[in-house]
Design a protein around this motif. Structure first.
Motif, PDB file in Angstrom:
ATOM      1  N   SER A 157      42.870  43.296  35.061  1.00 20.01           N
ATOM      2  CA  SER A 157      43.133  42.866  36.194  1.00 20.01           C
ATOM      3  C   SER A 157      42.192  43.478  37.237  1.00 20.01           C
ATOM      4  CB  SER A 157      44.632  43.334  36.568  1.00 20.01           C
ATOM      5  OG  SER A 157      45.448  42.861  35.589  1.00 20.01           O
ATOM      6  N   TYR A 158      42.122  43.036  38.461  1.00 20.79           N
ATOM      7  CA  TYR A 158      41.336  43.513  39.564  1.00 20.79           C
ATOM      8  C   TYR A 158      41.881  43.789  40.665  1.00 20.79           C
ATOM      9  CZ  TYR A 158      37.475  43.983  43.038  1.00 20.79           C
ATOM     10  OH  TYR A 158      36.869  44.315  44.192  1.00 20.79           O
ATOM     11  N   LEU A 159      41.667  44.886  41.510  1.00 20.15           N
ATOM     12  CA  LEU A 159      42.385  45.019  42.730  1.00 20.15           C
ATOM     13  C   LEU A 159      41.281  45.670  43.675  1.00 20.15           C
ATOM     14  CD1 LEU A 159      44.575  45.490  44.939  1.00 20.15           C
ATOM     15  CD2 LEU A 159      45.187  47.475  43.791  1.00 20.15           C
ATOM     16  N   GLY A 160      41.048  44.653  44.666  1.00 23.53           N
ATOM     17  CA  GLY A 160      39.858  45.064  45.779  1.00 23.53           C
ATOM     18  C   GLY A 160      39.993  44.171  47.054  1.00 23.53           C
ATOM     19  N   VAL A 161      38.921  44.381  47.610  1.00 21.02           N
ATOM     20  CA  VAL A 161      38.882  43.560  49.112  1.00 21.02           C
ATOM     21  C   VAL A 161      37.789  42.682  48.989  1.00 21.02           C
ATOM     22  CG1 VAL A 161      38.506  44.013  51.589  1.00 21.02           C
ATOM     23  CG2 VAL A 161      39.675  45.789  50.171  1.00 21.02           C
ATOM     24  N   PHE A 162      38.079  41.391  49.409  1.00 21.96           N
ATOM     25  CA  PHE A 162      37.093  40.434  49.666  1.00 21.96           C
ATOM     26  C   PHE A 162      36.972  39.861  50.866  1.00 21.96           C
ATOM     27  CE2 PHE A 162      38.779  39.692  45.218  1.00 21.96           C
ATOM     28  CZ  PHE A 162      37.724  39.553  44.559  1.00 21.96           C
ATOM     29  N   VAL A 169      33.257  44.454  54.327  1.00 25.23           N
ATOM     30  CA  VAL A 169      34.452  44.316  54.982  1.00 25.23           C
ATOM     31  C   VAL A 169      35.381  45.346  54.063  1.00 25.23           C
ATOM     32  CG1 VAL A 169      34.854  42.053  55.442  1.00 25.23           C
ATOM     33  CG2 VAL A 169      35.368  42.508  53.451  1.00 25.23           C
ATOM     34  N   SER A 170      34.843  45.851  52.995  1.00 20.24           N
ATOM     35  CA  SER A 170      35.650  46.869  52.251  1.00 20.24           C
ATOM     36  C   SER A 170      35.483  48.278  53.041  1.00 20.24           C
ATOM     37  CB  SER A 170      35.533  46.920  50.643  1.00 20.24           C
ATOM     38  OG  SER A 170      33.929  47.275  50.553  1.00 20.24           O
ATOM     39  N   ALA A 171      34.331  48.534  53.301  1.00 16.77           N
ATOM     40  CA  ALA A 171      34.105  49.838  54.146  1.00 16.77           C
ATOM     41  C   ALA A 171      35.118  49.848  55.541  1.00 16.77           C
ATOM     42  CB  ALA A 171      32.797  49.796  54.725  1.00 16.77           C
ATOM     43  N   LYS A 172      35.251  48.488  56.103  1.00 15.28           N
ATOM     44  CA  LYS A 172      35.753  48.512  57.266  1.00 15.28           C
ATOM     45  C   LYS A 172      37.482  48.469  57.188  1.00 15.28           C
ATOM     46  CE  LYS A 172      32.224  45.861  59.685  1.00 15.28           C
ATOM     47  NZ  LYS A 172      31.900  44.463  60.235  1.00 15.28           N
ATOM     48  N   HIS A 173      37.655  47.938  55.756  1.00 15.18           N
ATOM     49  CA  HIS A 173      39.147  48.012  55.568  1.00 15.18           C
ATOM     50  C   HIS A 173      39.456  48.426  54.054  1.00 15.18           C
ATOM     51  CE1 HIS A 173      39.669  44.965  58.875  1.00 15.18           C
ATOM     52  NE2 HIS A 173      38.642  44.438  58.525  1.00 15.18           N
ATOM     53  N   PRO A 174      39.420  49.833  54.127  1.00 13.18           N
ATOM     54  CA  PRO A 174      39.859  50.313  52.817  1.00 13.18           C
ATOM     55  C   PRO A 174      41.057  49.847  52.314  1.00 13.18           C
ATOM     56  CG  PRO A 174      38.837  51.860  54.424  1.00 13.18           C
ATOM     57  CD  PRO A 174      39.337  50.638  55.059  1.00 13.18           C
TER      58      PRO A 174
END
Length: 298
Positions: free
Chosen positions: A42-47, A99-104
């Motif tokens: 599985s993967y959990l992250g920001v797109f 976006v992952s830097a702006k929205h951890p």
């Protein structure tokens, strides 16, 4: 069955010489490589919601990666810019996570309950996860973090106390400096394993106080992108699975089984190092971290 989670970064690797982007990112690669090895991942992250983010998400979904806890934000997905030099990938720039830097991630109680389901949780220094590590440690059974070559002693000291395994990339360092750094990582609190990848010189491992060396399986590489990530994935999944079996055996057989764990642990490490070298070399035969290139326009 072993269950693993890639927690954190995903990107597209944009090859500037061919204007082709490939899905990647340390945490996502871990999930994809585990999936290739037949492990439920599985993967959990920001797109981001741009073309790059959609390509990474859709590709990963098509491969069977479970991603029900991912986040989606308006903006530019993370990317790195790459050029190939005789088959060796060279990073030349990035948008520093997009976006992952702006929205951890900002993990919630629901996420931590989810994390508790996995045998291995793997993250990276590119995942903006540092503030959550204390809670990931509370809920995770085995925590792995890849520091690539982006580390300082202070950063390692901050993070390693929450880890079971730390990985570093150090192809430019002398072996005596690498082994000292590996010892330092253990002194900072990393509990079990340190993996040091050295490019064409292979890997050094420190497992519960014992050093190992693995030579590379040399091939005419198409692209070395993902070589280190695939090595780490193959070793950790194989090692944890085999040790899990050994512990289950000891539960059934009492003290005799516990003795066998110690007898076979060295063999388990060496067998999975060799397995990891073979798998890593096979990944070097494809474009990008695991293929699925798509043209992009800057």
């Amino acid at each position: 069955m072993l269950l693993v989670l890639g927690l954190g970064d995903n990107v597209v690797d944009r090859y500037i010489n061919t204007k082709t982007m490939y899905p990647g990112g340390n945490a996502l690669n871990f999930a994809v490589y585990a999936n290739i090895l037949g492990i439920k991942a599985s993967y959990l992250g920001v797109f981001g919601d741009d073309e790059a983010g959609k390509h990474v998400y859709q590709t990963s979904k098509s491969l069977g990666i479970e991603m029900n806890h991912c986040r989606f934000f308006q903006g530019e997905n993370g990317y790195s810019e790459v050029k190939l030099v005789e088959g060796d990938r060279v990073f030349v720039g990035s948008n520093k996570g997009g976006v992952s830097a702006k929205h951890p991630l900002g993990l919630s109680k629901i996420d931590f309950s989810y994390i508790n389901d996995f045998d291995i949780v793997h993250t990276s220094c590119f995942s903006f996860i540092e503030n959550d590590l204390v809670d990931v440690r509370k809920y995770g059974k085995f925590i792995s973090m890849d520091f690539s070559n982006r580390y300082t002693e202070d950063y390692l000291e901050r993070c390693c106390k929450y880890l079971d395994c730390a990985s570093i990339s150090c192809s430019e360092m002398k072996d005596e400096d690498i082994t000292q750094l590996m010892k330092n990582i253990i002194s900072y609190g990393c509990k079990h394993i340190v993996i040091a990848t050295r490019g064409s010189r292979g890997a050094l491992l420190l497992v519960d106080g014992k050093f190992y060396e693995q030579s590379p399986c040399l091939v005419d590489a198409v692209d070395t992108m993902g070589a280190g990530d695939s090595f780490i994935t193959a070793f950790l999944t194989g090692y944890i699975n085999d040790m899990k079996y050994a512990v289950d055996f000891s539960d059934e057989s009492g003290n005799k089984g516990i003795t066998k764990i110690e007898e076979y642990k060295d063999l388990i490490v060496r067998a999975n190092l060799y397995r990891a070298a073979i798998f890593s070399s096979s990944i070097c035969s494809c474009d990008g971290a695991f293929g699925f290139g798509k043209s992009y326009r800057k």
